[in-house]
Design a protein around this motif. Structure first.
Motif, mmCIF file in Angstrom:
data_model
loop_
_atom_site.group_PDB
_atom_site.id
_atom_site.type_symbol
_atom_site.label_atom_id
_atom_site.label_comp_id
_atom_site.label_asym_id
_atom_site.label_seq_id
_atom_site.Cartn_x
_atom_site.Cartn_y
_atom_site.Cartn_z
ATOM 1 N N ARG A 12 -6.976 4.784 -2.692
ATOM 2 C CA ARG A 12 -6.687 3.977 -1.518
ATOM 3 C C ARG A 12 -6.545 4.835 -0.255
ATOM 4 N NH1 ARG A 12 -8.864 -0.165 -2.458
ATOM 5 N NH2 ARG A 12 -7.903 -0.950 -0.530
ATOM 6 N N GLU A 14 -3.426 2.846 4.732
ATOM 7 C CA GLU A 14 -3.547 1.427 4.385
ATOM 8 C C GLU A 14 -2.194 0.717 4.511
ATOM 9 O OE1 GLU A 14 -5.926 -0.950 1.047
ATOM 10 O OE2 GLU A 14 -4.466 0.457 0.194
ATOM 11 N N SER A 15 -2.223 -0.530 4.939
ATOM 12 C CA SER A 15 -1.023 -1.357 5.006
ATOM 13 C C SER A 15 -1.278 -2.614 4.190
ATOM 14 C CB SER A 15 -0.678 -1.712 6.456
ATOM 15 O OG SER A 15 0.551 -2.409 6.522
ATOM 16 N N SER A 16 -0.931 -2.534 2.909
ATOM 17 C CA SER A 16 -1.238 -3.625 1.972
ATOM 18 C C SER A 16 -0.117 -3.768 0.951
ATOM 19 C CB SER A 16 -2.548 -3.351 1.222
ATOM 20 O OG SER A 16 -3.629 -3.216 2.091
ATOM 21 N N SER A 38 2.051 -0.511 0.072
ATOM 22 C CA SER A 38 1.341 0.769 0.138
ATOM 23 C C SER A 38 2.125 1.823 0.910
ATOM 24 C CB SER A 38 -0.030 0.574 0.788
ATOM 25 O OG SER A 38 0.106 0.031 2.089
ATOM 26 N N ASP A 60 -0.440 -8.224 6.317
ATOM 27 C CA ASP A 60 -0.962 -7.203 5.413
ATOM 28 C C ASP A 60 -1.853 -7.818 4.336
ATOM 29 O OD1 ASP A 60 0.415 -5.283 6.778
ATOM 30 O OD2 ASP A 60 2.086 -5.177 5.373
#
Length: 244
Positions: free
Chosen positions: A54, A58-60, A146, A2
């Motif tokens: 965002r 999202e993968s953060s 996220s 990520d």
């Protein structure tokens, strides 16, 4: 792996350059500074605006940190495989109950702290293992995935401005069953100092918002309106001892 996004509300760009923009340990991450020199908006307003911007898929990891928070090690490997359903931070607070009545306030996790000119370097807190639960984190750094923000609709309380917004974020998350856990990170906070009068006004707001709860903060032993009897007695005893 990520992405890692470092989100800071910035008024002192020289300090930001020293601690984040010029920090080699942030290599591979994405810096997301928010220029707050002109509007001087409350930090929660800026953070929420970032969250609203965002992508929903999202993968953060979002690292919300002060402009004067300096990582002294890369956290990429630390975040890889970490539980995304918890909140994480390097330093927080919790209360341990002893003998069923005495309440011991503890600052868990540790970071270096110094004045803005780099003087008076010292370590605060107590080193603990990865995953140690706390009740709240200090505002200097909060790490959240996220997916957790999206799934639970987590937001910062915009009634707070420059104090207690991370502590309240943890409190609101805890009411949803979300744990706050320590992630040991070598770091320095270039902002040692005393609590300002503004803090106590915002503390009163948090206490009124949570009239039936009790949490521990790094600068406030009691957050929330209804501390248990044991904690009230402990506070009373300590006040008496200070006067002796």
């Amino acid at each position: 792996m990520d992405k890692i996004l470092y989100v800071s509300v910035v008024r002192d760009w020289t300090m930001y350059e020293r601690c984040l923009k010029g920090n080699p340990f942030l290599s591979g991450g994405e810096l997301c500074p928010i220029d707050n020199r002109e509007k001087n908006e409350g930090v929660p307003v800026c953070y929420n605006r970032f969250l609203a911007s965002r992508p929903k898929d999202e993968s953060s990891w979002y690292v919300f940190c002060h402009e004067d928070f300096e990582l002294k090690e890369s956290i990429s490997a630390l975040l890889n495989g970490l539980d995304t359903s918890s909140l994480w931070g390097p330093i927080g607070a919790a209360t341990r109950v002893r003998w069923g009545i005495y309440h011991q306030w503890r600052m868990l996790g540790s970071v270096e702290e110094c004045a803005k000119d780099g003087s008076n370097v010292h370590v605060i807190g107590t080193p603990v293992p990865v995953g140690t639960p706390v009740e709240t984190f200090d505002c200097q750094c909060l790490i959240v995935h996220s997916s957790l923000v999206q799934r639970e609709g987590l937001l910062f309380d915009e009634n707070l401005s420059f104090d207690l917004y991370v502590e309240e974020f943890c409190m609101a998350a805890a009411k949803k069953g979300i744990a706050s856990r320590i992630l040991p990170i070598p770091a320095r906070h270039w902002s040692g100092g005393s609590v300002q009068a503004r803090y106590y006004e915002q503390e009163a707001y948090v206490n009124a918002k949570y009239p039936d709860d009790c949490f521990t903060g790094t600068s406030s032993w009691i957050l929330g309106g209804k501390p248990p009897l044991g904690r009230r007695l402990t506070v009373a005893v300590k006040r008496v001892l200070r006067k002796i």
